[in-house]
Design a protein around this motif. Structure first.
Motif, short mmCIF file in Angstrom:
data_model
loop_
_atom_site.label_atom_id
_atom_site.label_comp_id
_atom_site.label_asym_id
_atom_site.label_seq_id
_atom_site.Cartn_x
_atom_site.Cartn_y
_atom_site.Cartn_z
N ILE A 63 0.73 -1.44 0.04
CA ILE A 63 -0.03 -0.02 -0.06
C ILE A 63 0.96 1.34 0.09
O ILE A 63 0.79 2.17 -0.73
N LEU A 64 1.89 1.23 0.92
CA LEU A 64 2.83 2.42 0.84
C LEU A 64 3.61 2.70 -0.38
O LEU A 64 3.62 3.76 -0.71
N SER A 65 3.89 1.69 -1.11
CA SER A 65 4.69 1.87 -2.09
C SER A 65 4.02 2.28 -3.27
O SER A 65 4.31 2.93 -4.01
N SER A 66 2.69 1.55 -3.29
CA SER A 66 1.83 2.11 -4.58
C SER A 66 1.52 3.57 -4.28
O SER A 66 1.38 4.24 -5.32
N ALA A 67 1.19 4.16 -3.26
CA ALA A 67 0.76 5.39 -2.88
C ALA A 67 2.02 6.32 -3.20
O ALA A 67 1.89 7.23 -3.65
N LYS A 68 3.27 5.79 -2.78
CA LYS A 68 4.42 6.63 -3.12
C LYS A 68 4.67 6.70 -4.52
O LYS A 68 4.71 7.89 -5.13
N THR A 69 4.19 5.71 -5.27
CA THR A 69 4.44 5.66 -6.96
C THR A 69 3.37 6.75 -7.44
O THR A 69 3.42 7.57 -8.46
N LEU A 70 2.20 6.53 -6.84
CA LEU A 70 1.09 7.52 -7.40
C LEU A 70 1.30 8.94 -7.18
O LEU A 70 1.10 9.57 -8.11
N LEU A 71 1.98 9.10 -6.00
CA LEU A 71 2.44 10.39 -5.33
C LEU A 71 3.48 10.76 -6.49
O LEU A 71 3.62 12.35 -7.03
N GLY A 106 6.40 2.95 -15.54
CA GLY A 106 6.70 4.59 -16.10
C GLY A 106 5.75 5.28 -16.76
O GLY A 106 5.07 4.46 -17.39
N SER A 107 5.62 6.26 -16.35
CA SER A 107 4.75 7.04 -17.37
C SER A 107 5.30 7.78 -18.39
O SER A 107 4.50 8.29 -19.20
N GLY A 108 6.54 7.83 -18.76
CA GLY A 108 7.25 8.60 -19.87
C GLY A 108 7.45 10.01 -19.67
O GLY A 108 7.23 10.70 -20.39
N LEU A 109 7.22 10.63 -18.44
CA LEU A 109 7.27 12.05 -18.27
C LEU A 109 8.67 12.50 -17.53
O LEU A 109 9.09 13.64 -17.87
N GLY A 110 9.70 11.50 -17.15
CA GLY A 110 10.78 11.87 -16.49
C GLY A 110 11.53 12.50 -17.53
O GLY A 110 12.44 13.68 -17.29
N LEU A 111 11.69 12.05 -18.72
CA LEU A 111 12.95 12.62 -19.92
C LEU A 111 12.05 13.94 -20.28
O LEU A 111 13.12 14.93 -20.40
N ALA A 112 10.93 13.85 -20.47
CA ALA A 112 10.27 15.31 -20.88
C ALA A 112 10.31 16.37 -19.90
O ALA A 112 10.71 17.62 -20.57
N ASN A 157 3.33 14.22 -8.66
CA ASN A 157 4.24 15.38 -9.04
C ASN A 157 4.75 15.79 -10.34
O ASN A 157 5.10 16.96 -10.64
N ASP A 158 5.11 14.58 -10.99
CA ASP A 158 5.59 14.84 -12.34
C ASP A 158 4.60 15.50 -13.30
O ASP A 158 4.94 16.33 -14.10
N ILE A 159 3.42 15.21 -13.22
CA ILE A 159 2.29 15.64 -13.92
C ILE A 159 2.25 17.15 -13.63
O ILE A 159 2.06 18.31 -14.58
N LEU A 160 2.39 17.47 -12.26
CA LEU A 160 2.21 18.88 -11.92
C LEU A 160 3.55 19.73 -12.50
O LEU A 160 3.54 20.85 -12.89
N ASP A 161 4.74 19.19 -12.34
CA ASP A 161 6.03 19.76 -12.79
C ASP A 161 5.77 20.23 -14.41
O ASP A 161 6.18 21.05 -14.69
N LEU A 162 5.26 19.11 -15.02
CA LEU A 162 5.21 19.40 -16.53
C LEU A 162 4.15 20.65 -16.80
O LEU A 162 4.30 21.26 -17.73
#
Length: 758
Positions: A423-431, A570-576, A435-440
């Protein structure tokens, strides 16, 4: 036809002076000399033959034969060279060298004439044993005098050859008169010298007269050529003006734009056909009327009309856009460009007005403006949506992560620990994805700020790699770092963004490498501005990227293959995000890769240099979990979400502090007066009254102020700025961990005690 006429006019305009130059230039004069010599060869040869016949009859046949052989040979040599020179001149060879040679042939020709005319004096002595008969030299002198006159006539055309001939013809009479063996009396000597002097003087006067007459004729012809040029130029200008007038009339009559001729009284004198097509009014309807009487619209801007009158009053060109009305009542926008013109010799002022229909352009501009406003509204809606979704998702995420952390601290069996960790790992992944979507989104909106500061580069790299080394070791990978020996330690720039980019690039390399190693090399090269260009290369032995996908690998939500996303996640947002951050820092990211071999990502970022003295190292609080510093602290929690209130209560259960809760901002304001807290944990988005308004009210009081910490799900930089501007002391985003909450409370509790003790 017009082009040919114009070209012919140019040739005519320059022909007079060009012809004069061709005739009287050095090459032109020499050409005329050569051409004349070639033309009169046979007459001159006939003249020599007559002289030789005369000598044959007067003296002896052998004298005549010798005379024609010598003089004719000299004439033939000179004529042959003249023909050669003529061909060279026609081929464009300069005349200077030919003129020098012609001086030699002229000298030879002069000697030939002299020897031929004087043949009676030396031929008898050469071919006869008897003593030569005394002969009067008058015949030879007369022949040489005639030759000298002919040479004088040619002096303006070929001066070297004329001087060569005249030199021979001047000296020859003296040779003839004084070569006799007879003894002359003093009177005969004086008479001969006087006669020769008169002859030479007459010859020189004749040469002077010839040259002066030639110069006068040349000057006169030059004057005529100049006058002819002026006449031709004036005539040509007149023709060009007529052609230009006709051309302008055709252009104005058939132009797509409306053309009006307006007099100084603002009356229309002439319009073209386009005016009728544009406004619907014919020439007869607008003639001798002011344009505004027919064209002005009820909504025409009065300022525009005033500008037209002001431009005409100052007699200067002006351009503007004005709303007019078509004859059928339609609205038409016109772009008018008006230029003042004066009549001949500064006469009456008139105007040429060129008007273009820009109604479609105005409509397009209006549509573009509406589209721009719609786009801005859409961007604002997207930002509002992201902010709302960030808040709405982070609020329950705070409960999920917090409760999972509390669950981990309880006594659990093996399966329960696995469930809690999942539960904790999945929640951190979702978080992290949030954060990536907000940064973008921040990058798209230009809201990402670059905050440069002085930092320790070596420490920045070591700490970033230390956090990622655990991931590499868990997959059995080797994570190496190689730093250049001359790598500077202290730089000025945004180290937070550098850590974020390196974390994405190195984390990607670890994720897509199943065996082998990941190597990070760091180098720096000096720049012209006194700083350095930091080059970081991340090399892995992973799966690699196809060449056709290298250009799109930095696009958002993009991975080299859909199967890769399913296999590695992965979402494919890190490199962008990394590339956009690098570009925001005036840097770049490039990549090279081969399938099955691995990839190499290269990060290049410019930084300024800093010194160790400029760096302020912030003390890192020890995460001991010690809550002794919170003893007796009064904390008010303003939070409308029940789960978050429960979570904070559980986080602070083992601390010795007084805890009070408020369900909205209005209740928080009331409890500040009654509870008198030392610290307020203030949510921003609450019903009845939000946290910002509550903070402003609290800060407006004169009583001792508590520390107010924004504990909110809003994560934008603008949200932070708004909170601080409202009077809050700190900004903490949800979800928050127990350790983080205790650290924040401890830091402000210490500051509160220092304030209370003075």
């Amino acid at each position: 036809m017009t082009t040919q006429g114009k070209s012919g006019g140019k040739e005519s305009r320059i022909s007079s002076l060009a012809q004069h130059h061709d005739r009287y230039s050095e090459d032109g004069l020499f050409l005329r000399y050569v051409r004349g010599q070639v033309r009169v060869f046979w007459p001159r040869l006939a003249f020599i033959s007559l002289i030789s016949l005369a000598l044959a009859g007067l003296a002896s046949p052998i004298v005549g034969v010798v005379s024609i052989l010598i003089a004719g040979t000299a004439e033939l040599i000179d004529s042959m060279f003249m023909r050669y020179a003529y061909r060279k001149l026609q081929a464009g060879v300069p005349s200077r060298g030919l003129r020098r040679i012609s001086a030699l042939t002229g000298l030879l020709h002069g000697f030939g004439m002299f020897l031929g005319a004087a043949s009676p004096y030396w031929v008898g002595a050469l071919f006869s044993q008897n003593q030569a008969v005394e002969i009067d030299p008058l015949f030879a002198i007369c022949v040489l005098a005639g030759a000298a006159l002919n040479a004088g006539l040619l002096m303006p055309y070929n001066l070297p050859a004329a001087i060569a001939r005249l030199s021979v013809y001047t000296i020859a009479p003296f040779v003839l008169l004084f070569s006799s063996d007879s003894v002359l009396s003093q009177m005969e000597l004086h008479l001969r010298l006087g006669g020769l002097a008169i002859l030479d003087g007459t010859l020189f006067w004749y040469l002077h007269f010839v040259n002066r007459s030639f110069a006068r004729t040349r000057s006169m012809l030059l004057t005529q050529a100049l006058q002819q040029q002026e006449l031709e130029g004036a005539y040509q200008r007149l023709l060009e003006q007529q052609v230009e007038a006709k051309r302008l009339a055709l252009v104005a009559r058939h132009a797509n734009d409306s053309v009006l001729l307006i007099d100084e009284n603002n009356k229309v004198n002439w319009v073209n056909e386009a005016f009728t097509r544009l406004t619907g009014y014919g020439f007869d309807e607008i003639l001798d009327r002011e344009p505004g009487d027919l064209l002005n619209h009820p909504d025409t801007d009065p300022d525009a009309l005033d500008q037209i009158l002001e431009g005409r009053r100052k007699a200067r060109p002006f351009r503007m856009e004005i709303l007019n009305r078509h004859k059928d009542g339609r609205d038409i926008w016109l772009e008018t460009n008006q230029v003042p013109i004066r009549g001949e010799q500064g006469g009456e002022m008139s105007y040429i007005a060129i008007e273009r229909d820009i109604t479609a352009a105005k409509q397009n501009a209006q549509q573009l403006e509406e589209a721009r406003q719609a786009a801005e509204e859409g961007s604002r809606a997207k930002s509002d949506f992201l902010a709302t979704m960030s808040h709405e998702i982070r609020t329950p995420m705070n409960g999920v992560i917090g409760m999972a952390q509390l669950l981990e601290e309880t006594d659990l069996d093996t399966d329960q620990k696995l469930y809690a960790n999942t539960i904790l790992s999945s929640a951190k992944t979702l978080l992290a994805l949030i954060n990536d979507i907000l940064d973008l989104s921040k990058l798209d909106a230009g809201q990402i700020s670059i905050n440069p500061c002085d930092f320790d580069l070596h420490q920045c790299i070591d700490e970033t790699i230390r956090l990622l080394r655990t991931q590499a070791e868990a997959k059995g990978l080797t994570l190496d770092v190689e730093r250049d020996a001359d790598l500077p330690r202290y730089l000025n720039g945004d180290d937070h963004r550098l850590r974020q980019i390196l974390n994405n690039l190195v984390g990607n390399a670890i994720k897509f490498t199943e065996q082998g190693r990941v190597k990070v090399t760091v180098e720096a090269e000096p720049t012209s501005g006194g700083g350095v260009l930091l080059n970081c290369s991340i090399i892995d032995t992973g799966i690699g990227i196809p060449k056709e996908m290298l250009t799109g690998i930095f696009e958002r939500f993009s991975q080299a293959d859909a199967a890769i996303s399913r296999r590695f996640g992965g979402s494919g947002l890190g490199l962008a995000i990394s590339r956009r951050l690098a570009e925001a820092m005036d840097g770049r990211i490039t990549v090279t890769s081969e399938i099955g071999t691995g990839s190499c990502f290269t990060l290049a970022l410019p930084f300024a240099l800093a010194s160790a003295a400029d760096i302020t190292v912030a003390p890192v609080p020890e995460r001991t979990g010690d809550t002794d510093g919170l003893s007796g602290l009064r904390v008010l929690v303003a939070e409308d979400n029940r789960v978050n209130r429960l979570l904070i209560q559980k986080f602070l259960k083992q601390t010795d502090l007084e805890l009070e809760f408020a369900h909205d901002g209005a209740e928080a304001v009331d409890k500040v007066k009654s509870f008198e807290p030392d610290i307020i944990l203030m949510d921003v988005s609450m019903p009845v009254m939000d946290g910002l308004e509550a903070t402003r009210i609290i800060r407006s009081w004169g009583q001792p102020q508590p520390a107010i910490i924004a504990l909110t799900a809003n994560a934008f930089d603008t949200d932070r700025e708004v909170c601080l501007a409202a009077g809050m002391n700190e900004f903490v985003t949800k979800p928050i961990s127990r350790t983080q909450l205790l650290e924040v409370l401890a830091s402000f509790a210490q500051a509160h005690r220092v304030q209370m003790t003075g």
